[in-house]
Design a protein around this motif. Sequence first.
Motif, PDB file in Angstrom:
ATOM      1  N   VAL A  17      -4.318   8.087  -0.873  1.00  0.00           N
ATOM      2  CA  VAL A  17      -3.841   6.723  -1.081  1.00  0.00           C
ATOM      3  C   VAL A  17      -4.571   6.106  -2.276  1.00  0.00           C
ATOM      4  O   VAL A  17      -3.976   5.454  -3.144  1.00  0.00           O
ATOM      5  CB  VAL A  17      -4.078   5.875   0.198  1.00  0.00           C
ATOM      6  CG1 VAL A  17      -3.811   4.402  -0.058  1.00  0.00           C
ATOM      7  CG2 VAL A  17      -3.207   6.381   1.336  1.00  0.00           C
ATOM      8  N   ALA A  18      -5.889   6.362  -2.339  1.00  0.00           N
ATOM      9  CA  ALA A  18      -6.712   5.793  -3.408  1.00  0.00           C
ATOM     10  C   ALA A  18      -6.271   6.336  -4.769  1.00  0.00           C
ATOM     11  O   ALA A  18      -6.190   5.600  -5.744  1.00  0.00           O
ATOM     12  CB  ALA A  18      -8.174   6.113  -3.159  1.00  0.00           C
ATOM     13  N   ARG A  19      -5.981   7.643  -4.807  1.00  0.00           N
ATOM     14  CA  ARG A  19      -5.573   8.234  -6.084  1.00  0.00           C
ATOM     15  C   ARG A  19      -4.302   7.556  -6.603  1.00  0.00           C
ATOM     16  O   ARG A  19      -4.207   7.187  -7.769  1.00  0.00           O
ATOM     17  CB  ARG A  19      -5.329   9.733  -5.902  1.00  0.00           C
ATOM     18  CG  ARG A  19      -5.309  10.490  -7.226  1.00  0.00           C
ATOM     19  CD  ARG A  19      -4.575  11.809  -7.132  1.00  0.00           C
ATOM     20  NE  ARG A  19      -3.148  11.583  -7.016  1.00  0.00           N
ATOM     21  CZ  ARG A  19      -2.339  12.267  -6.215  1.00  0.00           C
ATOM     22  NH1 ARG A  19      -2.813  13.216  -5.438  1.00  0.00           N
ATOM     23  NH2 ARG A  19      -1.046  11.998  -6.167  1.00  0.00           N
ATOM     24  N   LYS A  20      -3.349   7.376  -5.689  1.00  0.00           N
ATOM     25  CA  LYS A  20      -2.089   6.742  -6.098  1.00  0.00           C
ATOM     26  C   LYS A  20      -2.338   5.322  -6.598  1.00  0.00           C
ATOM     27  O   LYS A  20      -1.727   4.880  -7.559  1.00  0.00           O
ATOM     28  CB  LYS A  20      -1.114   6.714  -4.915  1.00  0.00           C
ATOM     29  CG  LYS A  20      -0.645   8.099  -4.506  1.00  0.00           C
ATOM     30  CD  LYS A  20       0.165   8.025  -3.216  1.00  0.00           C
ATOM     31  CE  LYS A  20       0.328   9.379  -2.561  1.00  0.00           C
ATOM     32  NZ  LYS A  20       0.912   9.275  -1.221  1.00  0.00           N
ATOM     33  N   THR A  21      -3.241   4.620  -5.927  1.00  0.00           N
ATOM     34  CA  THR A  21      -3.517   3.240  -6.351  1.00  0.00           C
ATOM     35  C   THR A  21      -4.184   3.221  -7.722  1.00  0.00           C
ATOM     36  O   THR A  21      -3.862   2.399  -8.576  1.00  0.00           O
ATOM     37  CB  THR A  21      -4.389   2.522  -5.305  1.00  0.00           C
ATOM     38  OG1 THR A  21      -3.723   2.606  -4.056  1.00  0.00           O
ATOM     39  CG2 THR A  21      -4.604   1.069  -5.663  1.00  0.00           C
ATOM     40  N   ARG A  22      -5.114   4.148  -7.939  1.00  0.00           N
ATOM     41  CA  ARG A  22      -5.786   4.220  -9.245  1.00  0.00           C
ATOM     42  C   ARG A  22      -4.777   4.474 -10.360  1.00  0.00           C
ATOM     43  O   ARG A  22      -4.843   3.892 -11.434  1.00  0.00           O
ATOM     44  CB  ARG A  22      -6.812   5.346  -9.252  1.00  0.00           C
ATOM     45  CG  ARG A  22      -8.027   5.022  -8.462  1.00  0.00           C
ATOM     46  CD  ARG A  22      -9.190   5.902  -8.888  1.00  0.00           C
ATOM     47  NE  ARG A  22     -10.368   5.512  -8.175  1.00  0.00           N
ATOM     48  CZ  ARG A  22     -10.811   6.110  -7.065  1.00  0.00           C
ATOM     49  NH1 ARG A  22     -10.152   7.146  -6.592  1.00  0.00           N
ATOM     50  NH2 ARG A  22     -11.880   5.689  -6.467  1.00  0.00           N
ATOM     51  N   THR A  28     -13.858   2.475  -0.953  1.00  0.00           N
ATOM     52  CA  THR A  28     -12.871   3.029  -1.874  1.00  0.00           C
ATOM     53  C   THR A  28     -12.445   1.981  -2.897  1.00  0.00           C
ATOM     54  O   THR A  28     -12.409   2.246  -4.095  1.00  0.00           O
ATOM     55  CB  THR A  28     -11.636   3.502  -1.070  1.00  0.00           C
ATOM     56  OG1 THR A  28     -12.100   4.397  -0.085  1.00  0.00           O
ATOM     57  CG2 THR A  28     -10.614   4.163  -1.951  1.00  0.00           C
ATOM     58  N   VAL A  29     -12.120   0.785  -2.419  1.00  0.00           N
ATOM     59  CA  VAL A  29     -11.679  -0.259  -3.341  1.00  0.00           C
ATOM     60  C   VAL A  29     -12.832  -0.649  -4.272  1.00  0.00           C
ATOM     61  O   VAL A  29     -12.639  -0.815  -5.476  1.00  0.00           O
ATOM     62  CB  VAL A  29     -11.141  -1.490  -2.570  1.00  0.00           C
ATOM     63  CG1 VAL A  29     -10.913  -2.667  -3.504  1.00  0.00           C
ATOM     64  CG2 VAL A  29      -9.846  -1.132  -1.863  1.00  0.00           C
ATOM     65  N   SER A  59       0.824  -1.207   0.000  1.00  0.00           N
ATOM     66  CA  SER A  59       0.000   0.000   0.000  1.00  0.00           C
ATOM     67  C   SER A  59       0.861   1.260   0.000  1.00  0.00           C
ATOM     68  O   SER A  59       1.846   1.336   0.729  1.00  0.00           O
ATOM     69  CB  SER A  59      -0.873  -0.002   1.249  1.00  0.00           C
ATOM     70  OG  SER A  59      -1.629   1.175   1.324  1.00  0.00           O
ATOM     71  N   PRO A  60       0.475   2.255  -0.825  1.00  0.00           N
ATOM     72  CA  PRO A  60       1.182   3.531  -0.712  1.00  0.00           C
ATOM     73  C   PRO A  60       0.841   4.166   0.625  1.00  0.00           C
ATOM     74  O   PRO A  60      -0.222   3.893   1.181  1.00  0.00           O
ATOM     75  CB  PRO A  60       0.601   4.357  -1.859  1.00  0.00           C
ATOM     76  CG  PRO A  60      -0.671   3.719  -2.234  1.00  0.00           C
ATOM     77  CD  PRO A  60      -0.606   2.289  -1.793  1.00  0.00           C
ATOM     78  N   SER A  61       1.724   5.008   1.124  1.00  0.00           N
ATOM     79  CA  SER A  61       1.356   5.690   2.362  1.00  0.00           C
ATOM     80  C   SER A  61       0.730   7.021   1.972  1.00  0.00           C
ATOM     81  O   SER A  61       0.891   7.487   0.854  1.00  0.00           O
ATOM     82  CB  SER A  61       2.591   5.891   3.229  1.00  0.00           C
ATOM     83  OG  SER A  61       3.569   6.528   2.460  1.00  0.00           O
ATOM     84  N   GLY A  62       0.005   7.595   2.882  1.00  0.00           N
ATOM     85  CA  GLY A  62      -0.632   8.869   2.558  1.00  0.00           C
ATOM     86  C   GLY A  62      -1.363   9.389   3.762  1.00  0.00           C
ATOM     87  O   GLY A  62      -1.636   8.646   4.698  1.00  0.00           O
ATOM     88  N   SER A  63      -1.663  10.683   3.708  1.00  0.00           N
ATOM     89  CA  SER A  63      -2.301  11.264   4.888  1.00  0.00           C
ATOM     90  C   SER A  63      -3.809  11.082   4.844  1.00  0.00           C
ATOM     91  O   SER A  63      -4.477  11.126   5.857  1.00  0.00           O
ATOM     92  CB  SER A  63      -1.939  12.731   5.003  1.00  0.00           C
ATOM     93  OG  SER A  63      -2.252  13.366   3.793  1.00  0.00           O
TER      94      SER A  63
END
Length: 364
Positions: free
Chosen positions: A166-171, A198-199, A157-161
């Motif tokens: 986090v979702a944007r990075k995964t997309r 989100t997923v 998983s990317p880290s994020g605040s």
Amino acid sequence: MKKKENIDITALKVMKGIEMPSSVDENAAKRFLQKKRRNIDVNLLVAEILDGNKTSLSTAITLIESVHPKHRQPAEEIIEKCIPFSGKSIRIGITGVPGVGKSTFIEALGMYLANLGHRLAVLAIDPSSQQSGGSILGDKTRMESLSANQNAFIRPSPSGSTLGGVARKTRETVILCEAAGFDIIFIETVGVGQSETTVHSMVDFFLLLMLAGAGDELQGIKRGIMEMADSIVINKADGENIRKAEMAKRQYQNALHLFPPTESEWYPRVMLASATKNTGVDLVWKTILEYESHTKNNKFWNINRNRQAKYRMHETIIDSLKNNFYQNHETKVKIKELEEKVVDGKMSPFAAAKQLLDNYFGNK
Ligand code: GDP
């Protein structure tokens, strides 16, 4: 670090991970970007990604995840160049509480698919890291054989605040993986918080892993998550657990019948599997393929993807507006003052919000 709660009871337990091989080690990619202080050759990276090069894919994902301002533009360029080559995979979301067997199951299904010649990417969204700094899914892969398989690509998983970040990075990572020729994308998440929603908003098929006899409450599975599921797998259906698993299967089947029909006109199935004994995995894949042809026939597949794309656009707008608003110097100064007034009862929260927004948009 893994969360301990709920894990010592029944069949719920979490296993330790192994170190990432260098092809999936994001730190290696980070070091690569730092060490070579040269300009990033976007065209070369894209060409290598399109060629299926996992190291270049890793480097590009690291750019996407980077918070360094100088990485944002090349990252965006890479995404834009990869978009025409994306969209052709089956995107599968997998959720379930820690210990239910997500990693083991993805590894079993992943190995099965890799042996069939598929190329698969496993991504994760970990909602815990933004809250506690720790993570439930962990930053180590627990999928030992899969991570060594040349047909597989695993990324933690990317880290994020924020979950949105986090979702944007995964997309964006999904786009890159698809451009790199991965035809199946798994997105794993833990069944807590908002991360399932989100997923769900970024996949074609959403699979919920459950255990027999653990009780819905113990598993923390909310009704809403069951409603989102395109199928349920009762994992650990092996040994003495089989009878309980069969009973649970009937119970969940009955429960699902009570839900209103879905827009996809697909009836979610309940299946049994044992990730460790490697049983039921083929049936799950067959079901996913059936879902694909069913929803492609009735056009829901595209309706859903188009809806997700629109949602993504609006989400990006909201995200940027929000960031821009809160980063604004005047807002930052004023917000403290108005917060105090709200707390002291000198101003209503609505009036304070209105004043801040009016200031920001210049309609004073
Ligand atoms: P996750 O936290 O949901 O990813 O769960 P893991 O995949 O880490 O699995 C948690 C524990 O359950 C590990 O000790 C696994 O070996 C075990 N496990 C996973 N799947 C099965 C299964 O099908 N049968 C049995 N008996 N144990 C399993």
